[in-house]
Every structure is written in structure tokens, then in C-alpha cells.
Enzyme design. Sequence first.
Site, PDB file in Angstrom:
ATOM      1  N   ASP A 157     -18.015 -50.441  17.502  1.00 21.74           N
ATOM      2  CA  ASP A 157     -16.928 -49.504  17.253  1.00 21.74           C
ATOM      3  C   ASP A 157     -17.062 -48.362  18.264  1.00 21.74           C
ATOM      4  O   ASP A 157     -18.072 -47.647  18.281  1.00 21.74           O
ATOM      5  CB  ASP A 157     -17.046 -48.978  15.814  1.00 21.74           C
TER       6      ASP A 157
ATOM      7  N   ASP B 123     -11.609 -46.879  18.187  1.00 20.60           N
ATOM      8  CA  ASP B 123     -11.133 -45.970  17.148  1.00 20.60           C
ATOM      9  C   ASP B 123      -9.996 -45.079  17.666  1.00 20.60           C
ATOM     10  O   ASP B 123     -10.131 -44.469  18.742  1.00 20.60           O
ATOM     11  CB  ASP B 123     -12.321 -45.100  16.721  1.00 20.60           C
TER      12      ASP B 123
ATOM     13  N   GLU C 161      -7.348 -49.449  17.802  1.00 21.98           N
ATOM     14  CA  GLU C 161      -6.726 -48.975  16.559  1.00 21.98           C
ATOM     15  C   GLU C 161      -5.580 -48.054  16.956  1.00 21.98           C
ATOM     16  O   GLU C 161      -5.811 -46.971  17.486  1.00 21.98           O
ATOM     17  CB  GLU C 161      -7.738 -48.229  15.685  1.00 21.98           C
TER      18      GLU C 161
ATOM     19  N   HIS D 241     -11.990 -50.724   6.448  1.00 24.55           N
ATOM     20  CA  HIS D 241     -12.775 -49.729   5.709  1.00 24.55           C
ATOM     21  C   HIS D 241     -11.977 -48.479   5.351  1.00 24.55           C
ATOM     22  O   HIS D 241     -12.504 -47.591   4.684  1.00 24.55           O
ATOM     23  CB  HIS D 241     -13.978 -49.340   6.556  1.00 24.55           C
ATOM     24  N   ASP D 242     -10.742 -48.367   5.835  1.00 25.49           N
ATOM     25  CA  ASP D 242      -9.884 -47.212   5.520  1.00 25.49           C
ATOM     26  C   ASP D 242      -8.815 -47.575   4.484  1.00 25.49           C
ATOM     27  O   ASP D 242      -8.038 -46.697   4.091  1.00 25.49           O
ATOM     28  CB  ASP D 242      -9.137 -46.731   6.772  1.00 25.49           C
TER      29      ASP D 242
END
Length: 556
Positions: free
Chosen positions: A110, A212, A254, A328-329
Site C-alpha cells: 500500500d 492510496d 484508489e 477495509h473502509d
Amino acid sequence: MSELQPVSSAQNIDRKWWHRSTVYQIYPRSFADSNGDGIGDVPGIIERLDYLQTLGIDVIWLSPIFASPMDDNGYDISDYQDIAPEFGTLADFDRLLAEARKRGIGIMLDLVVNHTSDAHPWFVEARKSRDNPFHDFYVWRDPGSNGEPPNDLQSSFGGSAWEFDPHLGLYYLHIFSRRQPDLNWENPAVRAEIYKMMNWWLDRGIAGFRMDVIDLIGKQVDLGITSDGAHLHDYLQEMHRETFGAREVLTVGETWSVNPSSALLYSGRDRGELSMVFQFEHVTQRWDPVYGKWRSKPFDLPALKAVFSKWQHALADDGWNSLFWGNHDLPRALSRYGDEKGYPVQSAKTLATVLHLMKGTPYIYQGEEIGMTNVSFQSIDQYKDIETLNMYRLHQQAGLSPEDFIRGANENGRDNARTPMQWSADPYGGFTTGTPWIEANPNFASINAAAGLADQSSVFHHYRKLAALRKQHDVIVYGRFQLFLDQHPDVFVYTRTLGGQTLLVVASFSARPLSLELPDELATTGRSLIFNYEPVERVGSTLQLQPYESFAILRE
Ligand code: ISL
Ligand code: CA
């Protein structure tokens, strides 16, 4: 990562190894704790690699494991080239890479470079003085005439995106928490440092990067622009040239702001940017225009199908889709889109089937493959996520009752995805021998990986079959997508075609049996590839479907 095999019917396709791959996301804090401190860690992941190999995934996307004060569970990095002590050591990481590779699995890291932690040495230096060499690594602005923030940019975690630094008499920008100052990408020295760091990891042998909030790096703060700034794509092309361009890696951005035409800028084959991006339209279509995810709209299958179909067509000839229900969000897919009470197993399988058989690279979020569900916390103390806790404070000030807030958080809060992975019926689902950092979902007694592995008809084995089918059938990887019955409220029907092959996917999203009239052109016989009731091998123009029944048949 599988070898590519030429197939005569599709020779003109520009093949990439990640077209045939299934990616599995690990949120390390919640995956597997090897030493009983209640926090998942890298050695814990290594112990579970055999499980992932059985599932048949090709790549692990590892949420951040780097040194961090953990203000945002690792999305606040204080050293990009070291591992947080609670997660392990660099030696552990190298062992993970090697053990994963033995099992044909690559590790994607990440890359969180929109911001660092405020404890990163760059920021510690940057705030020492205005002429410190690192000062311009971050985004500083003078206060307004009454000492107020430079403009009204808001933090995604609530409140102003500007924090005043009394020592310098300047504000710095933080689009996330105040402990996540934004890097200044306009500064070439920042970009050079990041590229150096990326190459250091690439040289270690990683399979790629998940990037990210990468759509924010071109921000033009004085214009109030955060996403899609003027130089965003220049930076990505430069990054590509300076780092991974010559390597066969998977890069996924993302990008909450992406639309079908900008998706082609990011992932078009001749653009020299990324392999693919995450788009979130199927997520945000259920958010309230004012209260966002804290007040959500009901499930609407025709609207969902329209979004997927739009993206399938937009990237049919160039660019590439990533396919996901959760991360995970986000809330748990089964709770959000399926029927966790009435038909947990059948609806979880149907969600998997319709997603994995579209065109694109599918992502499984840890626990999705065993049908994990949302939490039902009763009190705010049970939440750990900075976003949820900040929003609670703000909503309390605005007069929302704690009960109403908790209802929204249980539906859409980020901690839904962060409860411990449920490995077995042992205490805390076998995640830890100590006390987990966040409560386990009490349904681990029945929903767990051991039970899934043992039962050939489980959700787990359904996901395993989907990953295997992707390896066997080019039509799943490259077939052209066509939606049918777009307005039908309860069924999702599409075909994929390649050469002489047609894959027909039929899925009911209804908890009641239904009778379905199909267009004549879909009447077919074929080989049943995957199903969640009895296999169907002949489709006439009228079909009887059981609750959440789904299947795919291949006509050759
Ligand atoms: O989760 C969100 C909406 O549901 C956003 O609040 C989220 O912050 C946004 O999706 C960006 O996410 C990424 O960057 C954040 C980090 O907190 C998230 O975990 C990460 O996925 C800041 O690094
Ligand atoms: Ca641990």
C-alpha cells in the site's frame, strides 16, 4: 502468478498476468496475531499462506505495515522503509515475500504518499523553520487576516483541513487527520524521494502497489481543488517512468473521483500510468447527498446494474476494471448487498459470482470469502476508527442522538471491515490468544474459515472455484459484457462473449422464488461452470429461480 497461454480466438489481446489474477486484501492488524498481543502481524500472515494458496489467489494487497504512530491504523507513515514493531521486522517481511512466492503469490504494498505521519522525519524537520530544507515537502499557507484557515477545505475525517502551527505561524494542509500532513507534490524533491523509496521496495521483489487516494496528489489548494489537479497525470507518468514502468507489476489507484473517461487516462494501455483504478460509484450511489454514508439509501438493483454495466462498457476496449464489493473502509459486502439473515450462504455466493464473472480483476477483502458480516456494536466505546470517532463527536455537536449515529456506523462505518478475521470457533475466532484490539464479531462460532474449509458447499469453496475458473476460461477474462433485463428489480443477468463462446450469468437477488422470462436469444444449453443450487445446463425462455439462486453456463 500464472503463466500466460496464447489462445487462438483472442490473439490480438494485450495480455497481462494480472488480467487472470484474483487479489486478496489483508488488513494486517485484523488478520492473524502470532504472538498474543491482540494485534495481527506479519508472522501471522505467513502462518496463513497455505489457506490463501488453497483459496487460489494470486496476489495479496497488504494494507500498510510500515512504521507508524497508528493514528489511522498505519495510513499515517513515519518511515516508509521500515516495518511497524507490532507488525514485525523487515526480516519478517522478506520471509513473507519468499514464502508467498513459493506458493505462487505476489505481495502488493500500500503506497500512501498523499501524506505522511506528522512523526515522519520530513515533517519533524519541515516544521522547525521556514527555511528548513524539508519545509517545502508539505503544504503551508499563511493564516487569513483574522487568523482563520486559508480557505474552507474540509478534512475527510471532519473539520477544517488546515491545522495551525504556532511555532511557524503557518497552517499546514491535512486532507485526513491532523496527524496526516499532505505532501507537496509540486516539489520535485518530494517526488524524487518517493520514487527512490518505491524502487527500494520494487528491488526487494514486490508484485506492485495499491496507491492510496492517488487522485489527490495533483491538488491545487489555492483553487480549492483536491482531486484531479492539473498535474495529476504528469506525476503518474513520471512515477511510471522513474519506478515501475519497465517491470511487470500490478498498480491500482484508489480514485474516488474517477469517471469513465478519466479511468482511461489512468489505465489506458498507452498512457504509461497504472494497471487499473478502483472506482466507487456502486458504493457512493447509496450515500445521502448531504449526510453521505452516515445516512444510506436502500438497495436498488437496477441502479447497481446500471453502474456496473456503464463501467464494463467504458473499459471494454482499453483500460481495465477492478472489481470489488468491500475493503477495509467499507461495510461487509454480505450485509450491504446480500441477505445476511435469511440467505447468508446463497446470497454471499451470488455476490461472488456476479462480481467475479464480470470483466476486470477481482479483489476479495479478508473474511468476505467466508461470509463475514457487519458488527452490531451498541456503544461508541466499541469503535476504534478515527473517522467514526471524529464523526461521532461532530454529529453529537450537531444534535444527532448516539443511537442514530450508531445505527449509521453499524451499517457503513469502517470498523465493520476491521473486526478480527474469523479463523475458527475458538475464543475470538482464533485470531489471537490474547485480547483483540477490537472486539470480534460474536458470530465467529458459526462463521469461520475452519468451517468453510471443511464444507465443500461453503462460501469459501465457491470463491475458490471462481478463482480457478478465471484461470481456465479466457471468456471470463476477456469476454465482452452485455447486460440483459436492465430494469428487472430482482435479477442480474449478463453474458460474456469471446470468439465462439458465450458465458451466461443469471442471478436472483430476491429472497423469494421467482419465475423469470428470459429473452429468446438467451435460451441455451451449455456446461454449468458454477452454481449455488442444483446445476442448470439448459435454459429455456422461462426459468424458475430459488431465493438468491445464481449460475453461470458456458456455451461453446
Ligand atoms: O472510508 C472512507 C469513505 O468511506 C474515507 O473516509 C476514506 O478515508 C477514503 O476512502 C480514503 O481512504 C484511504 O485513505 C485514508 C485511509 O484512512 C483509508 O483507510 C484509505 O483507504 C487516508 O490514508
Ligand atoms: Ca501480534
